[in-house]
Design a protein around this motif. Structure first.
Motif, PDB file in Angstrom:
ATOM      1  N   PRO A   1      -6.552  -7.692   0.914  1.00  0.00           N
ATOM      2  CA  PRO A   1      -5.529  -6.826   1.495  1.00  0.00           C
ATOM      3  C   PRO A   1      -5.688  -5.357   1.123  1.00  0.00           C
ATOM      4  N   TYR A   2      -5.025  -4.530   1.920  1.00  0.00           N
ATOM      5  CA  TYR A   2      -4.712  -3.145   1.574  1.00  0.00           C
ATOM      6  C   TYR A   2      -3.291  -3.115   1.002  1.00  0.00           C
ATOM      7  N   MET A   3      -2.911  -1.955   0.420  1.00  0.00           N
ATOM      8  CA  MET A   3      -1.589  -1.788  -0.161  1.00  0.00           C
ATOM      9  C   MET A   3      -0.729  -0.836   0.678  1.00  0.00           C
ATOM     10  N   PHE A   4       0.570  -1.018   0.601  1.00  0.00           N
ATOM     11  CA  PHE A   4       1.553   0.014   0.965  1.00  0.00           C
ATOM     12  C   PHE A   4       2.546   0.055  -0.187  1.00  0.00           C
TER      13      PHE A   4
ATOM     14  N   VAL B   1       0.437   4.521   2.654  1.00  0.00           N
ATOM     15  CA  VAL B   1      -0.244   3.389   3.262  1.00  0.00           C
ATOM     16  C   VAL B   1      -1.743   3.570   3.065  1.00  0.00           C
ATOM     17  N   HIS B   2      -2.422   2.546   2.574  1.00  0.00           N
ATOM     18  CA  HIS B   2      -3.866   2.597   2.390  1.00  0.00           C
ATOM     19  C   HIS B   2      -4.591   2.435   3.727  1.00  0.00           C
ATOM     20  N   ASP B   3      -5.797   2.934   3.790  1.00  0.00           N
ATOM     21  CA  ASP B   3      -6.751   2.789   4.903  1.00  0.00           C
ATOM     22  C   ASP B   3      -6.453   3.680   6.098  1.00  0.00           C
ATOM     23  N   VAL B   4      -5.204   3.788   6.529  1.00  0.00           N
ATOM     24  CA  VAL B   4      -4.912   4.509   7.769  1.00  0.00           C
ATOM     25  C   VAL B   4      -4.373   5.904   7.478  1.00  0.00           C
ATOM     26  N   GLN B   5      -4.590   6.796   8.423  1.00  0.00           N
ATOM     27  CA  GLN B   5      -3.828   8.030   8.519  1.00  0.00           C
ATOM     28  C   GLN B   5      -2.849   7.832   9.673  1.00  0.00           C
ATOM     29  N   PHE B   6      -1.578   8.118   9.427  1.00  0.00           N
ATOM     30  CA  PHE B   6      -0.561   7.887  10.447  1.00  0.00           C
ATOM     31  C   PHE B   6      -0.010   9.206  10.973  1.00  0.00           C
TER      32      PHE B   6
ATOM     33  N   MET C   1       5.809   7.188  -6.154  1.00  0.00           N
ATOM     34  CA  MET C   1       6.383   7.466  -7.460  1.00  0.00           C
ATOM     35  C   MET C   1       5.826   6.361  -8.350  1.00  0.00           C
ATOM     36  N   LEU C   2       4.867   6.696  -9.207  1.00  0.00           N
ATOM     37  CA  LEU C   2       4.001   5.666  -9.768  1.00  0.00           C
ATOM     38  C   LEU C   2       4.709   4.686 -10.690  1.00  0.00           C
ATOM     39  N   TYR C   3       5.782   5.110 -11.350  1.00  0.00           N
ATOM     40  CA  TYR C   3       6.555   4.168 -12.145  1.00  0.00           C
ATOM     41  C   TYR C   3       7.181   3.114 -11.237  1.00  0.00           C
ATOM     42  N   HIS C   4       7.691   3.546 -10.080  1.00  0.00           N
ATOM     43  CA  HIS C   4       8.246   2.597  -9.113  1.00  0.00           C
ATOM     44  C   HIS C   4       7.178   1.608  -8.650  1.00  0.00           C
ATOM     45  N   GLU C   5       5.993   2.142  -8.333  1.00  0.00           N
ATOM     46  CA  GLU C   5       4.882   1.276  -7.917  1.00  0.00           C
ATOM     47  C   GLU C   5       4.555   0.246  -8.987  1.00  0.00           C
ATOM     48  N   ASP C   6       4.438   0.710 -10.231  1.00  0.00           N
ATOM     49  CA  ASP C   6       4.073  -0.196 -11.320  1.00  0.00           C
ATOM     50  C   ASP C   6       5.143  -1.243 -11.578  1.00  0.00           C
ATOM     51  N   GLN C   7       6.394  -0.916 -11.257  1.00  0.00           N
ATOM     52  CA  GLN C   7       7.490  -1.865 -11.452  1.00  0.00           C
ATOM     53  C   GLN C   7       7.618  -2.855 -10.295  1.00  0.00           C
ATOM     54  N   GLY C   8       6.782  -2.706  -9.273  1.00  0.00           N
ATOM     55  CA  GLY C   8       6.768  -3.699  -8.205  1.00  0.00           C
ATOM     56  C   GLY C   8       7.079  -3.206  -6.816  1.00  0.00           C
ATOM     57  N   MET C   9       7.278  -1.891  -6.630  1.00  0.00           N
ATOM     58  CA  MET C   9       7.601  -1.367  -5.303  1.00  0.00           C
ATOM     59  C   MET C   9       6.313  -1.176  -4.502  1.00  0.00           C
ATOM     60  N   MET C  10       5.688  -2.298  -4.171  1.00  0.00           N
ATOM     61  CA  MET C  10       4.402  -2.294  -3.475  1.00  0.00           C
ATOM     62  C   MET C  10       4.254  -3.594  -2.712  1.00  0.00           C
TER      63      MET C  10
END
Length: 511
Positions: free
Chosen positions: A466-469, A417-422, A473-482
Motif C-alpha cells: 500500500p501507499y499511505m494517507f 497523500v502518497h504517490d499522487v499530486q492532487f 502533524m507527525l505526532y498525530h501520524e505516529d499516534q495512528g492518524m494514518m
C-alpha cells in the motif's frame, strides 16, 4: 499535562461560555492554558551564514540509471558556539544533500542505514511504485542497504525526503534526517526566465523549529502536545541565526516547512509583495502576487522576491491562520524572525518573471468514479487508527476520485497523500485561493475547514503493497492518524496476507 480542547474545557467547567467569569481576558487566558507566546521578532542576531545544501553527487551506471549513494548516520552539530548536539543526518551530521534529477531519468538510490536503529526514507511528493515509496513497509534495518529505483515522470518540482517508520517518524525527522529532492524538466517557456542558478539565485530554505537547552538540542525531545512538538527557536538549512548573501536582483527561495507540527505564515518585515511561482507539485499556471504564504508541515512553496542593493531584508512568520482558538497549543500567536537576506552593494540583473508559467491540465470532476469522505479526529481517520495489516481503501488504476477531507475534533490537522499530486476543487465550498491552484500533495485543515481534492491514480498498481494517507502533524501520524490504500489494475483483488480490507470496501471493489 497535555492540554487538549476537551481537557481544557473540563478544567474550566466544561463550557467556554462562562470563561469571562474567571476574570481573565482572552490573551491572559490563552497564556494560562497554552503557555507563553513565543516572539523572536527583532531578537535574532543573524550571525551565521547559511548556504544552499550541497548537491548530492551521482553517476550514470551501465544501465543508464542515475545512481545516488546515501548514508543515514549519527553525527553531531554545533548549532550554538561551543555546544555540540547529537544528531542524525544523510551523508553528513545534520540534514542531507539536495538530490537533483530530470524528468524521464531512471534513478537508483543505495540507502545505507548506520543510524543505530531501523528507519526508512520516504520520497515525499514523488510519483513512484509503492515498493519504492519508503513508507512503513520499506523499513531499513540497522546496517542494511535499501536500493529503490524508478523512472521520474512528473513536472519540475521541489519535493523532499524524510524518514517514515511507523510510530517514530516525528522523532527521526527531529533528529535531522531530511533534504530536498528537485525535479527538472525542459520546459523552455520558463527555464531561462526564472532564477535557476542553484545556490546563487535559486536556494532551498528548509525551516525547522527546535528547542535549545543550554545551547543544545535533545535528539530525544518529547513529541507530544495538542498538535505535536513546537520549538521556540528556528533553524534554516540546519543553521541557527541565519543570514543569506544575495547577489542578484531577484532570488528564488524554495521554502520547505520541515517542522514536525508548526505552521508558518511567511512574509517580509516590510510587507513587500513577491511572486509565488510554485506549490508542492510544481509551477503554478501564472505567478501569484502576494505578501504572505502559509505552509503546514511538509508543504512547499517557491517564491521570487526582488531586493535592492545593500539592503538587509528579514523573512518573518507570524499569526498563521490555524483556526484552533484559545484552548489549543498550535503556535498560532507565535512570531519569528526566520532569515535575513543580505543584498550585495552591486547586484546582477535578473530577468522579469514570465506572465505564464505552466500548463496544468485540470482533472474534470465529471471524470471521478467515486467520492470518499475522510474525517480526521482523535488520532484516527474515519474512526480507525493505523494498522499495518489493514488496507483501508482500494482504488482502481487509471481512474480519478474525489476525496473530501476535514478536521472533525476541533484540532489543527493536515492531510498528505502518497504517490499522487492532487488538485484542490474547493475550500469550504468556495473556489480555492491562487496559491492552491497548482499541484498539491499536502494541505492544512484548520478546525471547521473542509477541502475537496481530486486525484488520478496512474502507472502503478500492486494488490499487496500500500501507499499511505495521513495527517502530517507527525505526532498525530505516529499516534495512528494514518491509513493505507492500494491501487488495483483490472482483475486484481487485494491479495496476500497480512493486508486485509474492511468489509464495506471488499464489497465495493471485489464484486
Amino acid at each position: 499535562m497535555t492540554f487538549t480542547r476537551r481537557r481544557t474545557l473540563q478544567l474550566l467547567g466544561g463550557s467556554a461560555v462562562g470563561l469571562p467569569a474567571l476574570g481573565l481576558g482572552l490573551p491572559a487566558l490563552k497564556a494560562a492554558v497554552t503557555g507563553k507566546q513565543i516572539d523572536t521578532v527583532g531578537k535574532v542576531a543573524f550571525t551565521n551564514r547559511v548556504q544552499a545544501p550541497p548537491l548530492a553527487p551521482s553517476r550514470i551506471d551501465r544501465e543508464g540509471r542515475r545512481v545516488f549513494k546515501l548514508n543515514i548516520r549519527e553525527g553531531r552539530r554545533e548549532f550554538t558556539a561551543g555546544r555540540w548536539s547529537p544528531t542524525w543526518g544523510v551523508n553528513g551530521d545534520y540534514l542531507g544533500p539536495t538530490l537533483r534529477a530530470e524528468r524521464g531519468e531512471t534513478v537508483l538510490f543505495d540507502v545505507a542505514n548506520d543510524a543505530g536503529e531501523a528507519t526508512s526514507l520516504h520520497w515525499h511528493g514523488m510519483h513512484l511504485p509503492p515498493t519504492m515509496d519508503g513508507g512503513p513497509h520499506q523499513t531499513i534495518a540497522q546496517g542494511a542497504t535499501w536500493s529503490p529505483t524508478w523512472t521520474i515522470d512528473q513536472p519540475a518540482a521541489s519535493l523532499w525526503y524524510h524518514p517514515h517508520p511507523h510510530g517514530k517518524t516525528a522523532q527521526h525527522l527531529y533528529r535531522g534526517v531530511a533534504g530536498m529532492f528537485l525535479i527538472d524538466d525542459d520546459d523552455a517557456a520558463t527555464a531561462g526566465s526564472l532564477p535557476h542558478q542553484y545556490g546563487i539565485d535559486d536556494v532551498p530554505v528548509i525551516v525547522q523549529d527546535r528547542r535549545f537547552i543550554d545551547g543544545r538540542v535533545d535528539p530525544d525531545e518529547q513529541m507530544a502536545g495538542t498538535t505535536g512538538f513546537l520549538g521556540d527557536e528556528l533553524l534554516v538549512n540546519g543553521v541557527h541565526g541565519p543570514y543569506l548573501d544575495v547577489l542578484t536582483e531577484r532570488i528564488r527561495l524554495r521554502l520547505l516547512n520541515g517542522s514536525n507540527a508548526r505552521v508558518y505564515n511567511f512574509h517580509f518585515a516590510d510587507n513587500r509583495t513577491f511572486h509565488q511561482i510554485a506549490s508542492d507539485g510544481g509551477l503554478l499556471p501564472t505567478p501569484h502576487t502576494t505578501d504572505r504564504v502559509q505552509l503546514a508541515p511538509g508543504e512547499r512553496a517557491e517564491i521570487v522576491v526582488e531586493v535592492r542593493a545593500g539592503e538587509r531584508l528579514v523573512l518573518r512568520s507570524d499569526s498563521p491562520a490555524t483556526g484552533s482558538g484559545f484552548v489549543q497549543q498550535d503556535g498560532g500567536s507565535d512570531r519569528f524572525d526566520v532569515l535575513q537576506l543580505r543584498a550585495a552593494s552591486t547586484l546582477t540583473a535578473s530577468p522579469r518573471i514570465p506572465t505564464r508559467l505552466a500548463h496544468i491540465p485540470r482533472i474534470a470532476e465529471t471524470s471521478a468514479t467515486r467520492t470518499r469522505t475522510f474525517e480526521l479526529a482523535e488520532h484516527r481517520i474515519n474512526g480507525r487508527q493505523m494498522q499495518t495489516d489493514r488496507i483501508d481503501v482500494a482504488v482502481r488504476k487509471d481512474t480519478a476520485e474525489i476525496w473530501d477531507v476535514h478536521s472533525g475534533d476541533g484540532t489543527l490537522h493536515s492531510f498528505h497523500v502518497h504517490d499522487v499530486q492532487f488538485q484542490v476543487l474547493s475550500v469550504n465550498g468556495q473556489q480555492p485561493p491562487p496559491g492552491l491552484s497548482g499541484w498539491k500533495d499536502t494541505v492544512l485543515l484548520p478546525p471547521g475547514t473542509a477541502m475537496s481534492l481530486i486525484m488520478r491514480f496512474t502507472d502503478y498498481s500492486d494488490p499487496n503493497i500500500p501507499y499511505m494517507f495521513h495527517c502530517h502533524m507527525l505526532y498525530h501520524e505516529d499516534q495512528g492518524m494514518m491509513g493505507q490504500f492500494v491501487v488495483l489494475s483490472p482483475g486484481q483483488r487485494v491479495g496476500g496476507r497480512p493486508p486485509r480490507l474492511p468489509a464495506h470496501e471488499e464489497h465495493a471493489h471485489h464484486s
